[in-house]
Design an enzyme around this catalytic site. Structure first.
Site, PDB file in Angstrom:
ATOM      1  N   ARG A  84       1.189  -1.161  -0.123  1.00  0.00           N
ATOM      2  CA  ARG A  84      -0.446  -0.290   0.174  1.00  0.00           C
ATOM      3  C   ARG A  84       1.328   1.493   0.031  1.00  0.00           C
ATOM      4  NH1 ARG A  84      -2.288   2.700   5.045  1.00  0.00           N
ATOM      5  NH2 ARG A  84      -3.909   4.505   4.158  1.00  0.00           N
ATOM      6  N   HIS A 128      -2.357  11.323   1.293  1.00  0.00           N
ATOM      7  CA  HIS A 128      -2.230  10.766   2.285  1.00  0.00           C
ATOM      8  C   HIS A 128      -1.263  12.343   3.160  1.00  0.00           C
ATOM      9  CE1 HIS A 128      -0.522   7.220   5.384  1.00  0.00           C
ATOM     10  NE2 HIS A 128      -0.596   8.413   6.099  1.00  0.00           N
ATOM     11  N   GLU A 173      -6.706   8.066   6.783  1.00  0.00           N
ATOM     12  CA  GLU A 173      -7.327   8.698   8.323  1.00  0.00           C
ATOM     13  C   GLU A 173      -7.986   9.890   7.876  1.00  0.00           C
ATOM     14  OE1 GLU A 173      -3.966   8.783  10.560  1.00  0.00           O
ATOM     15  OE2 GLU A 173      -4.504   5.792  10.395  1.00  0.00           O
ATOM     16  N   ASN A 302      -7.013   1.363  10.633  1.00  0.00           N
ATOM     17  CA  ASN A 302      -5.931   1.568  10.592  1.00  0.00           C
ATOM     18  C   ASN A 302      -5.672   1.579  12.256  1.00  0.00           C
ATOM     19  OD1 ASN A 302      -5.524   2.648   7.761  1.00  0.00           O
ATOM     20  ND2 ASN A 302      -4.744   4.224   8.350  1.00  0.00           N
ATOM     21  N   TYR A 304      -4.536   1.802  15.707  1.00  0.00           N
ATOM     22  CA  TYR A 304      -2.797   1.430  17.199  1.00  0.00           C
ATOM     23  C   TYR A 304      -2.864   1.062  18.459  1.00  0.00           C
ATOM     24  CZ  TYR A 304      -0.642   2.706  12.943  1.00  0.00           C
ATOM     25  OH  TYR A 304      -0.037   2.976  11.513  1.00  0.00           O
ATOM     26  N   GLU A 379      -3.865   0.114   8.341  1.00  0.00           N
ATOM     27  CA  GLU A 379      -2.091   0.012   9.054  1.00  0.00           C
ATOM     28  C   GLU A 379      -2.633  -0.080  10.342  1.00  0.00           C
ATOM     29  OE1 GLU A 379      -0.886   4.351   9.503  1.00  0.00           O
ATOM     30  OE2 GLU A 379      -1.766   4.818   7.464  1.00  0.00           O
TER      31      GLU A 379
END
Length: 478
Positions: A84, A128, A173, A302, A304, A379
């Protein structure tokens, strides 16, 4: 004799599962003044004193623009079958307007051809975070016109690469673009205006819809159009009704502001009510939500770390612990009465708690909110203070443990009925990590910033082993 122990059942993924890595243009390409490229907001922001750690910028980054063939060969050697990447708007349509620059498009044509030759499936992200500076000078994302310029750009790239790229992502995002770029100011363009952040969010929703429509007008029907959202797993500090109300407030701002239009065709009423002191939402025009609510062929997640909140009265005074950088201005307009807390547990170098259960929860939420839409983890990864040993090897057992835990969570979600088709490790390479400069290393491949040499870390070989076999190795199997 000791009782025999049955070996643990191997964690096995579906045969067609995509094992990828992810990057973004400004973080890796460099060559910011070559072949007609003009400045983006991140060129301007990173060259503004005090905005990035150490005054770092992406002028050279890791020179992927000149080294992409070596980087693709590295992916192939590791056994990855998907990659990606993002396209630099300023490289293919300088200033954000006017005709395409073919030499800029030729770079991405060559990159895609190299990937396909090596058996690696490209996944292309159109945006992005690197808005052309001239569009920001004209008002940026808080201005409606930017969404229409994005649709034109999407059509240009779709026409150039739609014959060879099947996976397309409109935005990466958009929450960060809107709320960190225009709310807290810790990201480019560095503005601090809550009302502007909400306008930006709406115009990003509109841009997604217009861009998806533009792509489909010029590409083969087989191609898939998606969006990548960094939706939050928002949890309450306690079951106190005030803390549960705080969860609703932040969930609306983190998730509902994009889930609503993109997945359901409407903003949550609770969001509109909670932000009524910030804006009257009069920038939402008839038909906008219908435009934003385009059918999705896939959806990118995505993730985290989770978010822990309470009502402000239940929190000690101190810096806002939302994991999104330090700023006097909040990225949460209308939520001054909400406090953020550090979640318990081990942390990465970003200070983010390691919690794979959040990824599982997020996958299952999207399975409920977007039934029938295939999911990709676009991600997921961790920053650690990686250093070569005296022999030049880079051993990163903490990252291996992080990946093992989160990939196991993905597999649990598949077992629970989620249609997850792929996983993209963030990131392929150590690179320019936005306002953190080059201090935070997310890469599976170590980059010596003085020489730009690449050295796969232990985690790269571990991940490659998983990619080749479709089975998760143990954390000690490198």
């Amino acid at each position: 004799m000791p009782e025999s122990v049955e070996p643990a059942t191997p964690v096995t993924f579906p045969p067609a599962f995509l094992w990828g890595a992810a990057t973004s243009a400004y973080q890796i390409e460099g060559a910011v003044r070559e072949d007609g490229r003009t400045p983006s907001i991140w060129d301007t922001f990173s060259h503004t004193p005090g905005k990035t750690a150490g005054g770092d910028h992406g002028d050279i980054a890791v020179d992927h623009y000149h080294r992409f063939r070596d980087d693709v060969a590295l992916m192939a050697d590791l056994g990855l079958n998907a990659y990606r990447f993002s396209v630099s708007w300023s490289r293919v349509r300088p200033t954000g307007r006017g005709p395409a620059v073919q030499v800029g498009l030729d770079f991405y044509r060559a990159l895609v051809d190299e990937l396909l030759e090596k058996g690696i499936k490209p996944a292309l992200t159109l945006y992005h975070w690197d808005l052309p500076q001239e569009l920001e000078d004209a008002g940026g994302w808080p201005v409606r016109d930017t969404a229409y310029r994005f649709a034109e750009y999407a059509q240009i790239v779709g026409e150039a690469l739609g014959d060879r790229v099947e996976q397309w992502i409109t935005l990466n995002e958009p929450w960060c673009s809107a709320f960190l770029g225009y709310g807290s100011g810790v990201h480019a363009p560095g503005r601090t205006d809550g009302a502007a952040a909400l306008r930006a969010a709406h115009h990003l929703n509109l841009a997604h819809g217009l861009g998806a429509t533009a792509l489909r007008s010029v590409m083969p029907a087989r191609n898939q159009v998606a969006v990548s959202l960094n939706s939050s797993v928002v949890r309450p500090l306690s079951q106190d009704p005030a803390d549960l109300a705080a969860v609703q407030r932040i969930d609306d701002l983190a998730n509902g502001v994009f889930h609503g239009p993109m997945l359901h065709g409407a903003y949550p009423e609770t969001l509109l009510s909670a932000t009524s002191s910030v804006t009257d939402w009069s920038f939402v025009q008839d038909g906008d939500l219908r435009t934003a609510h385009q059918p999705l062929d896939a959806l990118g997640i995505n993730y985290y770390t989770p978010t822990l909140v309470s009502v402000a009265a239940n929190a000690p005074r101190g810096p806002r612990a939302d994991g999104h950088g330090a700023s006097e201005s909040s990225p949460w307009p209308g939520s001054e009465d909400v406090a953020f807390h550090q979640t318990p547990g081990e942390r990465t170098e970003m200070g983010w708690t390691i919690d794979p259960t959040g990824l599982h929860d997020l996958i299952m939420r999207f399975s409920r909110e977007a039934p029938g839409v295939p999911l990709h983890i676009t991600e997921n990864g961790a920053a650690y203070d990686d250093k070569p040993d005296p022999d030049g090897r880079v051993h990163d057992p903490d990252r291996i443990a992080y990946l093992h835990g989160h990939l196991a969570a993905v597999r649990r979600a598949i077992t629970d009925g989620a249609d997850v088709r792929g996983y993209y490790l963030w990131s392929l390479l150590d690179n320019f990590e936005w306002a953190y400069g080059y201090e935070k290393r997310f890469g599976a491949v170590y980059v010596d910033y003085a020489t730009l040499s690449r050295t796969p870390k232990s985690s790269a070989y571990w991940y490659g082993r998983a990619a080749r076999s479709g089975v998760l190795p143990g954390v000690d199997e490198v």
